[in-house]
Every structure is written in C-alpha cells, then in structure tokens.
Design an enzyme around this catalytic site. Sequence first.
Site, PDB file in Angstrom:
ATOM      1  CB  THR A 112      -0.884   0.019   1.265  1.00  7.03           C
ATOM      2  OG1 THR A 112      -1.594  -1.210   1.339  1.00  7.03           O
ATOM      3  CG2 THR A 112      -1.866   1.173   1.221  1.00  7.03           C
ATOM      4  CE  LYS A 121      -4.873  -1.649   1.825  1.00  7.01           C
ATOM      5  NZ  LYS A 121      -5.414  -2.767   2.553  1.00  7.01           N
ATOM      6  CE  LYS A 129       1.581   2.002   4.429  1.00  8.32           C
ATOM      7  NZ  LYS A 129       2.068   0.830   3.690  1.00  8.32           N
TER       8      LYS A 129
HETATM    9  P1  NAD Z   1       5.926  -6.333   7.144  1.00 10.49           P
HETATM   10  O1  NAD Z   1       6.689  -5.209   7.739  1.00 10.49           O
HETATM   11  O2  NAD Z   1       5.535  -7.489   7.996  1.00 10.49           O
HETATM   12  O3  NAD Z   1       6.750  -6.944   5.894  1.00 10.49           O
HETATM   13  C1  NAD Z   1       7.539  -6.178   5.034  1.00 10.49           C
HETATM   14  C2  NAD Z   1       8.762  -6.989   4.670  1.00 10.49           C
HETATM   15  O4  NAD Z   1       9.567  -6.183   3.798  1.00 10.49           O
HETATM   16  C3  NAD Z   1       9.646  -7.357   5.868  1.00 10.49           C
HETATM   17  O5  NAD Z   1       9.926  -8.732   5.877  1.00 10.49           O
HETATM   18  C4  NAD Z   1      10.899  -6.515   5.661  1.00 10.49           C
HETATM   19  O6  NAD Z   1      12.084  -7.142   6.152  1.00 10.49           O
HETATM   20  C5  NAD Z   1      10.918  -6.384   4.159  1.00 10.49           C
HETATM   21  N1  NAD Z   1      11.722  -5.238   3.716  1.00 10.49           N
HETATM   22  C6  NAD Z   1      11.760  -3.985   4.215  1.00 10.49           C
HETATM   23  N2  NAD Z   1      12.635  -3.231   3.528  1.00 10.49           N
HETATM   24  C7  NAD Z   1      13.152  -4.028   2.570  1.00 10.49           C
HETATM   25  C8  NAD Z   1      14.116  -3.824   1.550  1.00 10.49           C
HETATM   26  N3  NAD Z   1      14.723  -2.647   1.371  1.00 10.49           N
HETATM   27  N4  NAD Z   1      14.422  -4.866   0.750  1.00 10.49           N
HETATM   28  C9  NAD Z   1      13.829  -6.073   0.915  1.00 10.49           C
HETATM   29  N5  NAD Z   1      12.918  -6.321   1.867  1.00 10.49           N
HETATM   30  C10 NAD Z   1      12.582  -5.313   2.683  1.00 10.49           C
HETATM   31  O7  NAD Z   1       4.666  -5.665   6.456  1.00 10.49           O
HETATM   32  P2  NAD Z   1       3.311  -6.398   5.991  1.00 10.49           P
HETATM   33  O8  NAD Z   1       2.358  -6.382   7.125  1.00 10.49           O
HETATM   34  O9  NAD Z   1       3.647  -7.669   5.305  1.00 10.49           O
HETATM   35  O10 NAD Z   1       2.778  -5.317   4.927  1.00 10.49           O
HETATM   36  C11 NAD Z   1       3.366  -5.186   3.644  1.00 10.49           C
HETATM   37  C12 NAD Z   1       2.526  -4.223   2.840  1.00 10.49           C
HETATM   38  O11 NAD Z   1       1.198  -4.737   2.731  1.00 10.49           O
HETATM   39  C13 NAD Z   1       2.407  -2.828   3.460  1.00 10.49           C
HETATM   40  O12 NAD Z   1       2.462  -1.872   2.444  1.00 10.49           O
HETATM   41  C14 NAD Z   1       1.043  -2.857   4.140  1.00 10.49           C
HETATM   42  O13 NAD Z   1       0.479  -1.568   4.235  1.00 10.49           O
HETATM   43  C15 NAD Z   1       0.265  -3.771   3.204  1.00 10.49           C
HETATM   44  N6  NAD Z   1      -0.840  -4.510   3.841  1.00 10.49           N
HETATM   45  C16 NAD Z   1      -0.653  -5.159   5.035  1.00 10.49           C
HETATM   46  C17 NAD Z   1      -1.730  -5.852   5.591  1.00 10.49           C
HETATM   47  C18 NAD Z   1      -1.593  -6.605   6.904  1.00 10.49           C
HETATM   48  O14 NAD Z   1      -2.623  -7.061   7.446  1.00 10.49           O
HETATM   49  N7  NAD Z   1      -0.401  -6.775   7.442  1.00 10.49           N
HETATM   50  C19 NAD Z   1      -2.983  -5.878   4.938  1.00 10.49           C
HETATM   51  C20 NAD Z   1      -3.102  -5.237   3.712  1.00 10.49           C
HETATM   52  C21 NAD Z   1      -2.025  -4.547   3.172  1.00 10.49           C
END
Ligand code: NAD
Length: 290
Positions: A93, A168, A243
Amino acid sequence: MKKIGFVGLGNMGFYMSKNLSMNNYTVGGYDINQSVFQNLKEFNINQVSSLIKIASENDVIITMLPNSVIVEEIWTEILNNIRQNTLIVDCSTIDIETSKKLHNIAKTKNISSLDAPVSGGTIGAENGTLTFMVGGDNETYKQITPLFEVMGNKSILCGPAGSGQATKMCNNLLLAITMSGLGEAIKLANSQSLDMEKFYQVLSTSTGSCWALNNYCPIKNIGPTSPADNNFKPGFSSQLMLKDLSLALSASLQANLNLNIGKKVLKNYQKLVENQEGHLDFSNIINYTE
Ligand code: NAD
C-alpha cells in the site's frame, strides 16, 4: 508465467509467496530480514541473493513492502536490471503519485506493470482469500489473474495505473473509522455491564455488523480468533494503518475535501503511536476512543 520473484516476505508476503509455491509456481524470495527464509525453506522458497538476480531471472516480480520510499528504491533497482517481457506487480500500500511514477518508469522501459494492493489481512493472505484492487491495463491484468486467483479469491481491475492504490486508500479509511466506531460501541456496552458474548452474537447479525466485528472482533476471546486474543500482536500494525490514513488524508487535501471523521481517527492513531504502541495491531484503537 511460472517463475516468480517475491520481494518482501513479512506478515503478508510470507503467506502470499507460500501459496504461490504450493500451487506449483517456482518462487525465489528477497528480503533484508534473513530470518524469514528459515520457515519458507520447507515450502521450497529459496533465498535469492540480490535484486539483480530477482530482476533478471523471473517471469513475474511481486513486491510486498512497508512503504513508498522502500518500494521506489526496490523498483528502481529492479527496473534498471529487468529482463524484457517480465511483468512487475506492487501489492504494497503506497501513495498514488509514487505508484503512477513507477508505472511510468516501467513503461519507458517497455515493461508492463500493475499496482495491486490487497485487503483481507494476514488471515486472508494465509488462507488465500485476499481481495486484489488493481490498477493498470487489461492485458497485463489478464496475464496476472491466475496468480491473483492463487493468492486471493477476488481481484478487480479498478482502472488505469494508480487506481488500485486509490481504491485501497478508501477501503482503509473506512476500516479505521469502523474499528474506531466499534470501540465506542464496546465502551458503551461495558458501561452497561453487558455480556460481551451476547453483545457479539446480536451485533454480528444486526445492522451494526461489519467486517471489524464479524471477522476481526477486537474483544478478547469473543468471536473468531483475532489479535485481541493475543495481546494485539499483529495482524496489521497500527503503524501501517497510520501510514494508510495519512495517505488518504493527504489525497483528500489535494482534492480539497474535508474528511472530518477520518481526521479525528488519524489523531487517535497518532496518539497510539506516540504511546509506543505502533507495533501492536490496528484494532487496539478501540482502547483509544475518547
Ligand atoms: P511487514 O513489515 O511485515 O513486511 C515487510 C517486509 O519487507 C519485511 O519482511 C521486511 O524485512 C521487508 N523489507 C523492508 N525493507 C526491505 C528492503 N529494502 N528490501 C527487501 N525487503 C525489505 O509488512 P506487511 O504487514 O507484510 O505489509 C506489507 C505491505 O502490505 C504494506 O504496504 C502494508 O500496508 C500492506 N498490507 C498489510 C496488511 C496486513 O494485514 N499486514 C494488509 C493489507 C495490506
């Protein structure tokens, strides 16, 4: 379309990549957090050592990263090394402007791209029941649809580049508001010493029912299993919800709109994050109604 490079294997990406691998796609993962690969090995997901390899060895690249800055950094490196005919899809997102900018850079390199943020949370990611809100052209959407079908049970092409992100943002604005409203109803119910199990049974089948209550009930040990049963361990962190609300509110400012309820809810999330609870699930906002 069998070789997938997956970047960002956190709360969401972990399950999404796992579902692809379990449905006979060959998935290579990239994440700065090495520990995510320990549990992915058993699902045949191997750690790829560099973004250059991700860019040059796959049919489709999917990114699932925390925010716009990181997505831009990763896409820039990938697009500088990408093999022709590779498709790239961002499921994170992020803000609409960055999303459109990245689509444009991809276009100048003759690479087809989609923005495809998701709804359904970690439960949806785990069960393969996410909803994908997609922005981009129809031909690319059709090519990627089989992957959406493995990771989710619904995908909708909302419009041209950036439309997935715009949709979204509206969804999460509403989710943050309904969870906050639910917090007020729970507060009132407690003040009347109501039995919360009965409260749940009635409201979840009445006109007050909503996803926040029916699928993600924020009352401990009531309704389906949710972060509230586990001291608000996410799930979807409050930091990420803040965010998303900030993205929605800044888009509203650009459109000269005044979103009063959204602004109030944003302030409550800011307070929560200031109290060092940003890492906890977004449903913890029920403890921040006033
Ligand atoms: P998260 O923080 O659990 O996962 C993100 C991953 O990205 C981590 O494993 C982190 O190590 C990795 N990362 C960060 N910087 C990096 C880089 N430079 N290179 C490679 N990897 C890197 O987050 P999430 O909860 O999985 O959410 C991910 C996205 O999905 C976000 O944009 C969030 O808004 C969206 N989202 C999350 C949910 C939810 O329920 N968690 C639901 C819908 C949408």
